[in-house]
Write a protein that holds these residues in place. Structure first.
Motif, PDB file in Angstrom:
ATOM      1  N   MET A 155      34.832  12.134  17.506  1.00 45.89           N
ATOM      2  CA  MET A 155      34.721  13.392  18.242  1.00 45.89           C
ATOM      3  C   MET A 155      33.250  13.723  18.467  1.00 45.89           C
ATOM      4  SD  MET A 155      36.075  16.078  19.706  1.00 45.89           S
ATOM      5  CE  MET A 155      37.812  15.910  19.257  1.00 45.89           C
ATOM      6  N   GLN A 156      32.877  13.969  19.719  1.00 45.51           N
ATOM      7  CA  GLN A 156      31.515  14.360  20.063  1.00 45.51           C
ATOM      8  C   GLN A 156      31.503  15.822  20.499  1.00 45.51           C
ATOM      9  OE1 GLN A 156      30.977  10.732  22.818  1.00 45.51           O
ATOM     10  NE2 GLN A 156      28.890  11.136  22.085  1.00 45.51           N
ATOM     11  N   PHE A 157      30.344  16.453  20.402  1.00 44.42           N
ATOM     12  CA  PHE A 157      30.227  17.835  20.857  1.00 44.42           C
ATOM     13  C   PHE A 157      30.575  17.944  22.338  1.00 44.42           C
ATOM     14  CE2 PHE A 157      27.232  18.161  17.165  1.00 44.42           C
ATOM     15  CZ  PHE A 157      27.931  19.153  16.476  1.00 44.42           C
ATOM     16  N   ALA A 158      30.222  16.918  23.095  1.00 45.88           N
ATOM     17  CA  ALA A 158      30.464  16.939  24.542  1.00 45.88           C
ATOM     18  C   ALA A 158      31.948  16.972  24.882  1.00 45.88           C
ATOM     19  CB  ALA A 158      29.809  15.716  25.194  1.00 45.88           C
ATOM     20  N   GLU A 159      32.796  16.525  23.965  1.00 42.70           N
ATOM     21  CA  GLU A 159      34.234  16.513  24.215  1.00 42.70           C
ATOM     22  C   GLU A 159      34.871  17.881  24.010  1.00 42.70           C
ATOM     23  OE1 GLU A 159      36.372  13.061  22.471  1.00 42.70           O
ATOM     24  OE2 GLU A 159      34.397  12.463  21.742  1.00 42.70           O
ATOM     25  N   ILE A 160      34.136  18.810  23.427  1.00 46.91           N
ATOM     26  CA  ILE A 160      34.660  20.142  23.141  1.00 46.91           C
ATOM     27  C   ILE A 160      34.276  21.082  24.278  1.00 46.91           C
ATOM     28  CG2 ILE A 160      34.667  22.056  21.499  1.00 46.91           C
ATOM     29  CD1 ILE A 160      33.707  20.017  19.378  1.00 46.91           C
ATOM     30  N   PRO A 161      35.230  21.751  24.904  1.00 52.71           N
ATOM     31  CA  PRO A 161      34.898  22.645  26.019  1.00 52.71           C
ATOM     32  C   PRO A 161      34.022  23.817  25.568  1.00 52.71           C
ATOM     33  CG  PRO A 161      37.285  22.244  25.868  1.00 52.71           C
ATOM     34  CD  PRO A 161      36.661  21.713  24.617  1.00 52.71           C
ATOM     35  N   GLY A 162      32.988  24.117  26.358  1.00 50.56           N
ATOM     36  CA  GLY A 162      32.194  25.319  26.139  1.00 50.56           C
ATOM     37  C   GLY A 162      31.538  25.416  24.774  1.00 50.56           C
ATOM     38  N   LEU A 163      31.502  26.635  24.248  1.00 55.62           N
ATOM     39  CA  LEU A 163      30.928  26.965  22.935  1.00 55.62           C
ATOM     40  C   LEU A 163      29.494  26.465  22.766  1.00 55.62           C
ATOM     41  CD1 LEU A 163      34.052  25.985  20.774  1.00 55.62           C
ATOM     42  CD2 LEU A 163      33.408  28.282  21.491  1.00 55.62           C
ATOM     43  N   PRO A 164      28.632  26.601  23.755  1.00 55.46           N
ATOM     44  CA  PRO A 164      27.268  26.071  23.637  1.00 55.46           C
ATOM     45  C   PRO A 164      26.475  26.693  22.492  1.00 55.46           C
ATOM     46  CG  PRO A 164      27.432  27.563  25.515  1.00 55.46           C
ATOM     47  CD  PRO A 164      28.828  27.320  25.032  1.00 55.46           C
ATOM     48  N   GLU A 165      26.723  27.992  22.235  1.00 55.08           N
ATOM     49  CA  GLU A 165      25.947  28.670  21.190  1.00 55.08           C
ATOM     50  C   GLU A 165      26.268  28.141  19.798  1.00 55.08           C
ATOM     51  OE1 GLU A 165      29.844  30.686  21.535  1.00 55.08           O
ATOM     52  OE2 GLU A 165      28.398  29.934  22.977  1.00 55.08           O
ATOM     53  N   THR A 166      27.551  27.824  19.540  1.00 57.32           N
ATOM     54  CA  THR A 166      27.954  27.308  18.232  1.00 57.32           C
ATOM     55  C   THR A 166      27.461  25.870  18.047  1.00 57.32           C
ATOM     56  OG1 THR A 166      29.946  28.675  18.416  1.00 57.32           O
ATOM     57  CG2 THR A 166      29.886  27.078  16.625  1.00 57.32           C
ATOM     58  N   LYS A 167      27.557  25.074  19.082  1.00 58.82           N
ATOM     59  CA  LYS A 167      27.068  23.690  19.018  1.00 58.82           C
ATOM     60  C   LYS A 167      25.568  23.666  18.731  1.00 58.82           C
ATOM     61  CE  LYS A 167      30.472  22.069  22.422  1.00 58.82           C
ATOM     62  NZ  LYS A 167      30.637  21.565  23.795  1.00 58.82           N
ATOM     63  N   GLU A 168      24.826  24.520  19.435  1.00 61.12           N
ATOM     64  CA  GLU A 168      23.374  24.563  19.233  1.00 61.12           C
ATOM     65  C   GLU A 168      23.030  24.976  17.807  1.00 61.12           C
ATOM     66  OE1 GLU A 168      19.403  26.642  21.231  1.00 61.12           O
ATOM     67  OE2 GLU A 168      21.410  27.242  21.868  1.00 61.12           O
ATOM     68  N   LYS A 169      23.788  25.933  17.276  1.00 58.24           N
ATOM     69  CA  LYS A 169      23.548  26.400  15.899  1.00 58.24           C
ATOM     70  C   LYS A 169      23.728  25.259  14.903  1.00 58.24           C
ATOM     71  CE  LYS A 169      25.287  29.786  12.540  1.00 58.24           C
ATOM     72  NZ  LYS A 169      26.272  30.880  12.310  1.00 58.24           N
ATOM     73  N   LEU A 170      24.789  24.468  15.068  1.00 59.67           N
ATOM     74  CA  LEU A 170      25.055  23.358  14.150  1.00 59.67           C
ATOM     75  C   LEU A 170      24.012  22.251  14.290  1.00 59.67           C
ATOM     76  CD1 LEU A 170      28.953  23.141  14.570  1.00 59.67           C
ATOM     77  CD2 LEU A 170      27.710  23.969  12.566  1.00 59.67           C
ATOM     78  N   ILE A 171      23.668  21.924  15.528  1.00 60.11           N
ATOM     79  CA  ILE A 171      22.678  20.861  15.757  1.00 60.11           C
ATOM     80  C   ILE A 171      21.319  21.260  15.191  1.00 60.11           C
ATOM     81  CG2 ILE A 171      21.379  19.663  17.570  1.00 60.11           C
ATOM     82  CD1 ILE A 171      24.037  19.788  19.230  1.00 60.11           C
TER      83      ILE A 171
END
Length: 377
Positions: free
Chosen positions: A1-17
């Motif tokens: 599973m990659q972040f790119a496969e998950i729709p939207g949620l840019p703010e949460t992805k950025e926080k984790l990265i």
């Protein structure tokens, strides 16, 4: 599973990265969000990012050996704990352990936005009591006490930790608070309020919001799952729940407000014979079609409520359906009725999901509608 496969949620992805990039990743993370949110997929995407051999600034590469193994969820340093059938004797648990783990991997791969009830049906666990036992907690501690196979993070992903038996939760408190070096706990829950406060206090909360309608619509269209018009309708009815959106795709033809319109008219006319015939037909429909009708009812109720509050700019229905909404909100259902109806559709959906008798549920809901529509307050 990659972040790119998950729709939207840019703010949460950025926080984790950023947490990984700046070495601020807590040793115990609680991914919690509403049903149908990306709580599990974000946890898996983070694990993939951590294990990736050639990750970029924003995502895992998706092609290295580690990423390929993560797609199958067979990384040796990635461990899972999840609810299983409660055993009378603790030593019985080892017998089906491998098969259940294989089954959970298949479930997580095919239904990453599914809930515990989906997992129950997937495995044929109906009418069985599930939990994460104290014996499972001991296995978690034992697994994490071993050296890492590949020298990186050892991850323990606990799915549905609200099913932790109190004795199991207490047994894990110490290791969650003081885990071995490079050990990471990921707790994935849609009901975090049911966790022990002692567990909650030892985790960093990652709040995963529901998807927006636009995020769901774009995902369905870009994935080729349905056309734009159908995706727009599904997204509206799913109300941020991607699990429901997937389930509705095969029922798009049944999602038309026409069904609800005809049903409401029968209730206004007090045509009991037709209502009971409709209940018989409803009982024979597939489970997902039944639940989809309840979701459509919820969407129509929302439109009625908005119309009564003169918030026409928020209405989502088509012109034909809007004419129906306009008439029924003006002449039949008031704001108070709409609120009661919303509760009734929610309750009916809840009972259908838990295998209630569909004919009785539909008939009871019809009688509720009939009474509401008999008199306008």
């Amino acid at each position: 599973m990659q972040f790119a496969e998950i729709p939207g949620l840019p703010e949460t992805k950025e926080k984790l990265i950023n947490a990984v990039k700046y070495n601020h990743l807590a040793h115990a993370l609680l991914f919690h969000g509403p049903e149908g949110s990306a709580n599990l997929t974000l946890a898996l995407a983070l694990a993939t990012f951590l294990y990736c051999e050639n990750r970029s600034e924003t995502d895992s590469c998706g092609v290295c050996s580690s990423c390929q193994r993560m797609k199958r969820l067979v990384m040796p340093d990635l461990n899972f704990a999840f609810p299983v059938i409660a055993k009378e004797k603790e030593d019985e648990e080892d017998e089906e352990k491998t098969d259940v783990l294989t089954s959970w991997r298949k479930f997580a791969g095919s239904q990453p936005y599914g809930n515990v009830h989906d997992f129950i049906y997937f495995n044929g666990f109906e009418k069985k009591q599930l939990n994460i036992s104290k014996a499972s907690a001991r296995k978690i501690i034992q697994a994490l006490s071993l050296m890492s196979f590949e020298g990186g993070y050892k991850i323990m992903l606990i799915w549905a930790p609200e099913f932790l038996h109190p004795s199991a939760a207490n047994a894990l408190l110490k290791i969650i608070e003081e885990p071995p070096a490079k050990t990471l706990f990921m707790l994935v829950s849609s009901q975090a309020d049911q966790l022990l406060t002692t567990i909650l206090s030892r985790t960093q909360k990652i709040l995963v919001r529901a998807f927006t309608d636009e995020e769901i619509r774009l995902h369905l269209v870009e994935s080729g799952l349905c056309e734009s018009k159908a995706a727009e309708q599904v997204a509206m009815l799913a109300d941020g729940n991607l699990r429901e959106a997937y389930r509705m795709i095969d029922q798009v033809e049944d999602l038309q407000v026409t069904q609800i319109r005809n049903w409401f008219r029968l209730c206004v006319a007090k045509d009991l014979k037709e209502i009971f015939d409709l209940a018989d037909k409803f009982h024979k429909e597939p489970k997902e079609a039944q639940k989809s009708l309840m979701m459509t009812g919820l969407a129509v109720t929302r439109e009625i409520l908005l119309k009564n509050l003169d918030l026409d700019q928020l209405l989502r229905t088509t012109e034909v359906d809007r004419d129906f909404i306009d008439k029924i909100s003006k002449n039949v259902l008031t704001e108070d009725h709409a609120m009661k109806l919303y509760d009734s559709f929610n309750q009916a959906h809840y009972h259908l999901e838990r295998n209630g008798n569909a004919k009785m549920i539909f008939t009871d809901l019809s009688m509720t509608l009939l009474v509401m529509m008999s008199k306008k307050k």
